[in-house]
Motif scaffolding. Structure first.
Motif, PDB file in Angstrom:
ATOM      1  N   VAL A 125       0.866  -1.181   0.000  1.00 23.99           N
ATOM      2  CA  VAL A 125       0.000   0.000   0.000  1.00 23.99           C
ATOM      3  C   VAL A 125       0.902   1.231   0.000  1.00 23.99           C
ATOM      4  O   VAL A 125       2.026   1.185   0.499  1.00 23.99           O
ATOM      5  CB  VAL A 125      -0.941   0.053   1.229  1.00 23.99           C
ATOM      6  N   ARG A 126       0.385   2.312  -0.576  1.00 28.57           N
ATOM      7  CA  ARG A 126       1.218   3.514  -0.637  1.00 28.57           C
ATOM      8  C   ARG A 126       1.219   4.266   0.699  1.00 28.57           C
ATOM      9  O   ARG A 126       2.205   4.869   1.076  1.00 28.57           O
ATOM     10  CB  ARG A 126       0.746   4.447  -1.763  1.00 28.57           C
ATOM     11  N   LYS A 129       2.814   4.970   5.939  1.00 33.55           N
ATOM     12  CA  LYS A 129       4.078   5.595   6.365  1.00 33.55           C
ATOM     13  C   LYS A 129       3.804   6.983   6.936  1.00 33.55           C
ATOM     14  O   LYS A 129       3.081   7.777   6.334  1.00 33.55           O
ATOM     15  CB  LYS A 129       5.022   5.766   5.167  1.00 33.55           C
ATOM     16  N   GLU A 150      10.701   2.885  -4.972  1.00 36.44           N
ATOM     17  CA  GLU A 150       9.871   3.461  -3.902  1.00 36.44           C
ATOM     18  C   GLU A 150       9.802   2.521  -2.707  1.00 36.44           C
ATOM     19  O   GLU A 150       9.668   1.301  -2.871  1.00 36.44           O
ATOM     20  CB  GLU A 150       8.434   3.638  -4.392  1.00 36.44           C
TER      21      GLU A 150
END
Lengths: 303, 275
Positions: A125-126, A129, A150
Motif C-alpha cells: 500500500v502507498r 508511512k 519506492e
C-alpha cells in the motif's frame, strides 16, 4: 468451494460453525446490512475470544463486545456516527484494556483481502508511512519497489475463517443478492474460508437470478432465512434501519449493568429470533418497510 | 428571511472550500461536510463530482439527509454508485481532488487523530477510528479539515497522541519525503476561525468570525499560530445559500456536530450580501 445443492440450515446450526477465537469478518457497514441475527445467535451460544474484522461498523461489534465475545477488534471504525456517538461497550473495553484494539484502515483491509483472493503472500500500500498505524500492526513490513525504488508498506493476506453476511434475498445454493453499497462483502466472500449467510427471504434461483447474483453460492457454506435478520440495521429494499432501537441500545450500553439488561431482554430469548421479532411487534417492523411509500414516510423514520 | 444561525454559516463556508469541477468525497459521521458538498453542487460548483460518503453514489439528489451516512435515501437520483473498491482505488491513484477530514485532535501540521486520546494501550478516550483516511489522506489532491470543537481547547493541539490521517508533516518526514502524491490540508474551518497552511505546512489564521476575537482563538489553540497578512472576516452567506442549507438538511442533522453554545450564535443578513 462449497458445492452442496442445498445449504439451508437453521440459525443455531449456521452459527455453530463459528468457533471460539475464530477470525470473523462482519458484512455490511454502519447501519446497513449488519449480520445482527448471527451476532445475537453467537452471543446466545456463548462464543468467546472472537477476532472481528471489517470496515466501518457499529452495533454488531458493540453488542459482541458488550457480551464479552470479542478478544481482538480490527475494524476501521466502530461507532454510531455523529447522530448517536461513540460505541459505548467498545469504548469501555478498549479503555479498560479488556479487548485488543488493532484498528485498521479500509484501504489496508481491502488490499489484504485482495492478496488473499489472489493467493499472494503480500501486497503493498502507498499510505500508512508517517502515521501511527504500525504501532497497532507490527505485522506490517516495508518493501522497496523493484521497478521504481519506492519504499512501500507491505501487508499480509487477510483470510477470515468466516464471513458473516446478511442479504435481502438468497437461494438454497447460497447465491446472494445485495443492494449497493456492497462494501467489502464481495471481497470477504472471496477471501474467507467460509461464508455464513442470513437472508430476509429465500427465493427460487430463477427469481434470484432475475434480481442479480452479487455473491455466488460456491463461497457460501450455510444459508438461513431470517426475516429482519439485519434489524436494527437496514436491509434494503426490504426495510430501513431502526434508529429508535439503535438509540435505545446506545443508551443501554452506556453502563455494564444496563448493557447486561439489554442482552437479557433482547438477545437471551428462549425462542431466539422468533421471540426477538415478536417482542419488536409487527407494527413497528412494518413501519420500517414503509420507506418506499413516500419521501415523507421515509424521512419520518429518522425523526 | 431575517437571519441565520452559525451552523448554517459554517456549512456555507465549508462549501466554499470546494471549487467547480473537483471530485469531492466526505466520510461517514460527517454531516456538516456532507451538507456542504450538496450546497456547493447546487450553487457555485455545479460540475463538481459529488461522491456521497458511505454510499459511494455519484451526484445523488437526496430529498433529505438522514442521520446515518449509509442509508439508501442518499443514493436517490444517482445514476451510478461506485463499488467500495472503485472509490478507494480512485483515491489512492490520485483521481480524487478533495476530501473532508475531521478529528478528535488536529495538530499544527493538520495531522488528525481519530483513533485514541491518551496512551494507546489504555486510552483516556477511544475514538471511533479513521475508516479509510489513513491511506487516502496521503494521495487525495487536497484536504479540507473541519472541527466544531476548537473552543474546547482539547482539539487543536500541538501534537496528536496518535496520527491516524496525514497532514503536511509528521515526525517521519514531509509528504515529499514520504513519497506522497496528495497535497495535504488546504483549509481548516473551525467554529473559531478559518485557517490555511503556510509554505512549511503550519496552520495560519486566515479568516475570522465576527463574534470571535483572535484572543479567544489563541486561548483555545495548543500552539502559536501565525496570522496571514490579509486576514479578513469570513464572507457572509447569501440568502440563497442559507435557503439551500435548510432545504438540503431539513432534518438538521448538521446541528448534531455543535455544542448548544455554538447553535445560539445568530446573525442578521445585511442589505448588501458580501457574495
Amino acid at each position: 468451494m462449497y458445492l452442496d445443492p442445498d445449504k439451508r440450515v437453521d440459525l443455531a446450526t449456521a452459527a455453530s460453525h463459528v468457533r471460539d477465537a475464530s477470525l470473523v469478518a462482519l458484512g455490511g457497514a454502519l447501519t446497513s446490512r449488519l449480520p445482527m441475527a448471527l451476532v445475537r445467535e453467537l452471543i446466545r451460544q456463548g462464543r468467546r475470544d472472537l477476532h472481528v474484522v471489517g470496515s466501518a461498523h457499529g452495533m454488531d461489534v458493540d453488542l459482541l463486545v458488550a457480551a464479552g465475545a470479542v478478544a481482538v477488534c480490527e475494524e476501521s471504525y466502530v461507532g454510531f456516527e455523529q447522530d448517536l456517538g461513540l460505541a459505548p461497550a467498545y469504548r469501555r473495553a478498549a479503555e479498560g484494556g479488556t479487548i485488543t484494539v488493532k484498528e485498521s484502515c479500509c484501504v489496508t483491509i481491502l488490499t489484504q483481502l485482495r492478496a488473499a483472493e489472489m493467493g499472494l503472500p503480500f501486497l503493498p500500500v502507498r499510505g500508512i508511512k508517517g502515521t501511527d498505524m504500525r504501532r497497532l500492526h507490527p505485522e506490517y513490513a516495508e518493501i522497496t519497489c523493484p521497478f521504481t525504488g519506492e519504499l512501500l508498506v507491505a501487508v499480509p493476506p487477510l483470510i477470515p475463517d468466516f464471513a458473516l453476511i446478511h442479504a435481502p434475498l438468497g437461494d438454497q445454493f447460497g447465491n446472494l443478492f445485495l443492494e449497493q453499497p456492497y462494501v467489502l462483502d464481495e471481497r470477504f466472500a472471496g477471501a474467507s474460508r467460509s461464508v455464513i449467510a442470513t437472508v430476509d427471504q429465500i427465493v427460487p434461483t430463477d427469481t434470484l437470478a432475475e434480481r442479480g447474483v452479487t455473491i455466488p453460492g460456491y463461497f457460501v457454506q450455510a444459508v438461513v432465512e431470517v426475516p429482519f435478520g439485519a434489524h436494527p440495521a437496514s436491509s434494503y429494499p426490504n426495510y430501513a434501519y431502526d434508529r429508535q432501537h439503535m438509540s435505545r441500545y446506545v443508551t443501554a450500553a452506556s453502563t455494564p449493568d444496563s448493557a447486561e439488561a439489554y442482552l437479557a431482554e433482547w438477545v437471551h430469548l428462549p425462542g431466539g429470533e422468533d421471540d426477538y421479532r415478536a417482542k419488536l411487534g409487527p407494527e413497528p417492523l412494518a413501519r420500517l418497510t414503509s420507506w418506499s411509500q413516500s419521501v415523507d414516510q421515509w424521512k419520518g423514520l429518522f425523526v | 428571511m431575517s437571519g441565520y444561525t452559525f451552523d448554517e454559516w459554517f456549512v456555507v463556508r465549508l462549501a466554499h472550500t470546494i471549487t467547480d469541477r473537483e471530485v469531492v468525497f466526505h466520510g461517514f459521521a460527517s454531516p456538516c461536510a456532507q451538507v456542504a458538498m450538496h450546497v456547493a453542487k447546487r450553487s457555485h460548483a455545479p460540475d463538481m463530482m459529488l461522491i456521497e460518503g458511505a454510499m459511494y453514489a455519484i451526484n445523488p439528489t437526496p430529498a433529505f439527509i438522514p442521520p446515518t451516512s449509509n442509508d439508501n435515501s442518499l443514493k436517490q437520483g444517482a445514476a451510478y454508485s461506485m463499488r467500495f473498491e472503485e472509490f478507494f482505488d480512485a483515491a489512492i491513484r490520485g483521481d480524487v481532488d478533495r476530501m473532508f477530514v475531521s478529528g478528535g485532535q488536529i495538530d499544527v501540521y493538520g495531522n488528525t487523530n481519530v483513533t485514541a486520546v491518551g496512551p494507546l494501550e489504555r486510552p483516556k478516550v477511544k475514538l471511533g477510528g479513521g475508516g479509510g483516511g489513513c491511506n487516502i489522506s496521503a494521495t487525495i489532491r487536497q484536504l479540507t479539515l473541519w472541527t466544531t470543537r476548537h473552543r474546547s481547547g482539547r482539539t487543536v493541539v500541538a501534537e496528536c497522541d496518535f496520527i491516524t490521517d496525514l497532514g503536511h508533516r509528521t515526525p517521519a518526514g514531509t509528504r515529499a519525503e514520504l513519497g506522497y502524491t496528495g497535497g495535504g490540508p488546504q483549509w481548516l474551518v473551525s467554529e473559531l476561525g478559518v485557517f490555511d497552511y503556510d509554505a512549511d505546512g503550519r496552520m495560519r489564521l486566515r479568516e475570522t468570525w465576527p463574534d470571535v476575537s483572535i484572543e479567544q482563538v489563541r486561548a483555545a489553540t495548543g500552539f502559536e499560530f501565525a496570522i496571514a497578512g490579509d486576514v479578513h472576516s469570513v464572507a457572509a452567506p447569501t440568502e440563497a445559500e442559507v435557503a439551500l442549507v435548510r432545504a438540503i438538511d431539513s432534518l438538521e442533522v448538521r446541528r448534531g456536530e455543535f455544542d448548544s453554545r455554538e447553535l445560539e450564535r445568530e446573525f442578521e443578513f445585511t442589505t448588501t450580501p458580501a457574495r
